[in-house]
Design a protein around this motif. Structure first.
Motif, PDB file in Angstrom:
ATOM      1  N   ASN A  16       0.984  -1.274  -0.092  1.00  9.83           N
ATOM      2  CA  ASN A  16       0.014   0.269   0.076  1.00  9.83           C
ATOM      3  C   ASN A  16       1.081   1.162   0.195  1.00  9.83           C
ATOM      4  N   PRO A  17       2.032   1.128  -1.317  1.00  5.11           N
ATOM      5  CA  PRO A  17       2.413   2.566  -1.545  1.00  5.11           C
ATOM      6  C   PRO A  17       1.393   4.300  -1.269  1.00  5.11           C
ATOM      7  N   SER A  18       2.687   5.445  -0.315  1.00  2.84           N
ATOM      8  CA  SER A  18       2.142   5.848   0.185  1.00  2.84           C
ATOM      9  C   SER A  18       3.379   6.933  -0.980  1.00  2.84           C
ATOM     10  N   LEU A  19       2.270   7.898  -1.617  1.00  6.10           N
ATOM     11  CA  LEU A  19       3.613   8.985  -2.136  1.00  6.10           C
ATOM     12  C   LEU A  19       3.966  10.194  -1.606  1.00  6.10           C
ATOM     13  N   ASP A  20       2.849   9.989  -0.504  1.00  2.00           N
ATOM     14  CA  ASP A  20       2.663  11.668  -0.340  1.00  2.00           C
ATOM     15  C   ASP A  20       3.997  12.814   0.328  1.00  2.00           C
ATOM     16  N   ALA A  21       5.223  12.013   1.194  1.00  2.00           N
ATOM     17  CA  ALA A  21       6.129  11.896   1.510  1.00  2.00           C
ATOM     18  C   ALA A  21       7.636  12.458   0.726  1.00  2.00           C
ATOM     19  N   ALA A  22       7.288  11.876  -0.598  1.00  2.00           N
ATOM     20  CA  ALA A  22       7.859  11.378  -2.046  1.00  2.00           C
ATOM     21  C   ALA A  22       7.833  13.191  -2.617  1.00  2.00           C
ATOM     22  N   ASN A  23       6.244  13.198  -2.563  1.00  2.00           N
ATOM     23  CA  ASN A  23       5.648  14.104  -3.078  1.00  2.00           C
ATOM     24  C   ASN A  23       5.544  15.485  -2.836  1.00  2.00           C
ATOM     25  N   LYS A  24       6.353  15.582  -1.233  1.00  3.41           N
ATOM     26  CA  LYS A  24       6.268  16.622  -0.620  1.00  3.41           C
ATOM     27  C   LYS A  24       8.134  17.040  -1.103  1.00  3.41           C
ATOM     28  N   LYS A  25       9.082  16.024  -0.546  1.00  5.36           N
ATOM     29  CA  LYS A  25      10.078  16.232  -1.011  1.00  5.36           C
ATOM     30  C   LYS A  25      10.524  17.170  -2.377  1.00  5.36           C
ATOM     31  N   LEU A  26       9.489  16.376  -3.799  1.00  4.35           N
ATOM     32  CA  LEU A  26       9.518  16.794  -5.129  1.00  4.35           C
ATOM     33  C   LEU A  26       9.164  17.918  -4.624  1.00  4.35           C
ATOM     34  N   GLU A  27       8.265  19.183  -4.118  1.00  5.25           N
ATOM     35  CA  GLU A  27       7.674  20.157  -3.921  1.00  5.25           C
ATOM     36  C   GLU A  27       8.670  21.441  -3.648  1.00  5.25           C
TER      37      GLU A  27
END
Length: 53
Positions: A16-27
């Motif tokens: 159950n992946p969550s990309l929220d942290a990775a997306n925040k890092k990209l921001e």
């Protein structure tokens, strides 16, 4: 930016992946790169839009 991609790769291996942290890092990377672009007299890019389109 590299760290965000590694975070996404690691998450995608999970059930159950969550990309929220990775997306925040990209921001965060986008914000920092935008500062560099502005300092050089360029319009800042939008990495999330460019990468995810």
């Amino acid at each position: 930016m590299q760290q965000s991609y590694q975070m996404k790769a690691d998450e995608l291996k999970k059930t159950n992946p969550s990309l929220d942290a990775a997306n925040k890092k990209l921001e965060q990377a986008n914000d920092e790169l935008g500062k560099v672009f502005k300092k050089a007299g360029l319009s800042p890019a939008s990495l999330p839009d460019d990468v995810n389109s």
